[in-house]
Design an enzyme around this catalytic site. Sequence first.
Site, PDB file in Angstrom:
ATOM      1  N   ASN A  96      28.916  50.578  45.565  1.00 57.64           N
ATOM      2  CA  ASN A  96      29.501  50.944  44.276  1.00 57.64           C
ATOM      3  C   ASN A  96      29.878  49.657  43.540  1.00 57.64           C
ATOM      4  OD1 ASN A  96      30.933  51.971  42.150  1.00 57.64           O
ATOM      5  ND2 ASN A  96      32.627  52.781  43.374  1.00 57.64           N
ATOM      6  N   TRP A  97      29.069  49.322  42.517  1.00 53.21           N
ATOM      7  CA  TRP A  97      29.309  48.051  41.798  1.00 53.21           C
ATOM      8  C   TRP A  97      30.440  48.192  40.771  1.00 53.21           C
ATOM      9  CZ3 TRP A  97      23.573  46.204  40.457  1.00 53.21           C
ATOM     10  CH2 TRP A  97      22.855  46.046  41.655  1.00 53.21           C
ATOM     11  N   LYS A  98      30.937  49.393  40.600  1.00 48.88           N
ATOM     12  CA  LYS A  98      32.050  49.665  39.675  1.00 48.88           C
ATOM     13  C   LYS A  98      31.775  49.044  38.300  1.00 48.88           C
ATOM     14  CE  LYS A  98      35.115  49.937  43.599  1.00 48.88           C
ATOM     15  NZ  LYS A  98      36.468  50.088  44.072  1.00 48.88           N
TER      16      LYS A  98
ATOM     17  N   HIS B  20      35.029  59.987  42.402  1.00 52.83           N
ATOM     18  CA  HIS B  20      35.585  58.738  42.940  1.00 52.83           C
ATOM     19  C   HIS B  20      37.070  58.668  42.578  1.00 52.83           C
ATOM     20  CE1 HIS B  20      36.407  54.517  43.613  1.00 52.83           C
ATOM     21  NE2 HIS B  20      35.347  54.518  44.411  1.00 52.83           N
TER      22      HIS B  20
ATOM     23  N   SER C 163      37.510  49.351  51.698  1.00 50.51           N
ATOM     24  CA  SER C 163      37.528  47.978  52.207  1.00 50.51           C
ATOM     25  C   SER C 163      36.598  47.770  53.408  1.00 50.51           C
ATOM     26  CB  SER C 163      38.956  47.545  52.533  1.00 50.51           C
ATOM     27  OG  SER C 163      39.762  47.617  51.367  1.00 50.51           O
TER      28      SER C 163
ATOM     29  N   GLY D  39      39.772  48.909  47.789  1.00 57.92           N
ATOM     30  CA  GLY D  39      40.013  47.654  47.081  1.00 57.92           C
ATOM     31  C   GLY D  39      41.293  46.953  47.493  1.00 57.92           C
TER      32      GLY D  39
ATOM     33  N   GLU E  69      38.954  56.399  41.621  1.00 57.26           N
ATOM     34  CA  GLU E  69      39.333  55.680  40.393  1.00 57.26           C
ATOM     35  C   GLU E  69      39.160  56.573  39.171  1.00 57.26           C
ATOM     36  OE1 GLU E  69      36.983  52.227  41.257  1.00 57.26           O
ATOM     37  OE2 GLU E  69      38.430  51.654  42.796  1.00 57.26           O
TER      38      GLU E  69
ATOM     39  N   GLY F 298      32.573  49.065  48.103  1.00 56.25           N
ATOM     40  CA  GLY F 298      32.841  48.574  46.759  1.00 56.25           C
ATOM     41  C   GLY F 298      32.666  47.066  46.714  1.00 56.25           C
ATOM     42  N   GLY F 299      33.771  46.341  46.862  1.00 60.11           N
ATOM     43  CA  GLY F 299      33.769  44.882  46.716  1.00 60.11           C
ATOM     44  C   GLY F 299      32.653  44.182  47.488  1.00 60.11           C
TER      45      GLY F 299
ATOM     46  N   GLU G  61      37.287  58.564  51.375  1.00 59.30           N
ATOM     47  CA  GLU G  61      37.827  57.282  50.946  1.00 59.30           C
ATOM     48  C   GLU G  61      39.341  57.406  50.752  1.00 59.30           C
ATOM     49  OE1 GLU G  61      34.696  54.742  48.891  1.00 59.30           O
ATOM     50  OE2 GLU G  61      35.343  56.171  47.394  1.00 59.30           O
TER      51      GLU G  61
HETATM   52  C1  PEP Z   1      34.739  52.120  46.585  1.00 60.12           C
HETATM   53  O1  PEP Z   1      34.532  51.634  45.499  1.00 60.12           O
HETATM   54  O2  PEP Z   1      34.403  53.293  46.776  1.00 60.12           O
HETATM   55  C2  PEP Z   1      35.361  51.321  47.634  1.00 60.12           C
HETATM   56  C3  PEP Z   1      35.521  51.853  48.809  1.00 60.12           C
HETATM   57  O3  PEP Z   1      35.756  50.041  47.298  1.00 60.12           O
HETATM   58  P1  PEP Z   1      36.163  48.867  48.319  1.00 60.12           P
HETATM   59  O4  PEP Z   1      35.058  48.780  49.352  1.00 60.12           O
HETATM   60  O5  PEP Z   1      36.230  47.642  47.464  1.00 60.12           O
HETATM   61  O6  PEP Z   1      37.452  49.235  48.938  1.00 60.12           O
END
Ligand code: PEP
Length: 256
Positions: free
Chosen positions: A12-14, A95, A213, A173, A97, A234-235, A167
């Site tokens: 997920n490049w957000k 998601h 994470s 994050g 967010e 994500g990151g 999640e």
């Molecule tokens: C996500 O964006 O779904 C996510 C899990 O982010 P991160 O890996 O940065 O926690």
Amino acid sequence: MDTQRRPLIGGNWKMHGDGDEAISLANSLADARSVAELVVFPPFVHLGVVTDVLADSEVMVGAQDVSPHESGAHTGQTSARMLLDCGCTWTLVGHSERRHELGENDSLCAAKVTRALQEGLNVMLCVGETLEEREAGNAHQVVQDQLLESLKGCSSLDPGRLALAYEPVWAIGTGLTATPEDAQDMHQALRKTLSGRYDASSATGCRILYGGSVKPANAAALLTCPDIDGALVGGASLSADSFLAIASAAESWTSS
Ligand code: PEP
């Protein structure tokens, strides 16, 4: 991870990166080969260029959201058909967010899931509890409610077309990760819920990913759990090296 289910790793490049960065990241993934299925979710404005770069690759492309509407006067929204037309095969729904920043609720998620599946997009449905909900001992109930409410419009479950991502909100994050034991416990409960709502074979076939994470250093411990079938990253998906290292963790487990 159970060897009956092909692992699935999502990136997920957000809302990160300009067009050149998206092309460069996609180029670094274009030759990837993995035991796992790989799918990236770039920002909407980069979907066209990323699907072009990845067109002949094994890496699939998805959107971070989809409209619940078929078409029409819905300013700023993007329909499932538009996404398919641009080369996407997946969409994220729900998601955290979007749930927390934009107030998306389960009934909106349910409408999105139904529409996307109806139009031919595969869905990765995200569920997860907040820290307060976990500390109050309500994590399982909250996540089960999100799951059942968001699948309200689906009378049957095609495990090839719908994946779940568990999640925990407090792990996204933040650098905090659920322990493999806690994550496995939740994944097993989600599978049981799917089995009760649908049937045992759909539940057994459905991939349930962990997100929060995930990094190369913690991926193997999570992916060795029997009900964790991949990761939503994500990151760490913003670097091809770390994203592919997470995919390799799935590989070493499935081949062991
Ligand atoms: C996500 O964006 O779904 C996510 C899990 O982010 P991160 O890996 O940065 O926690």
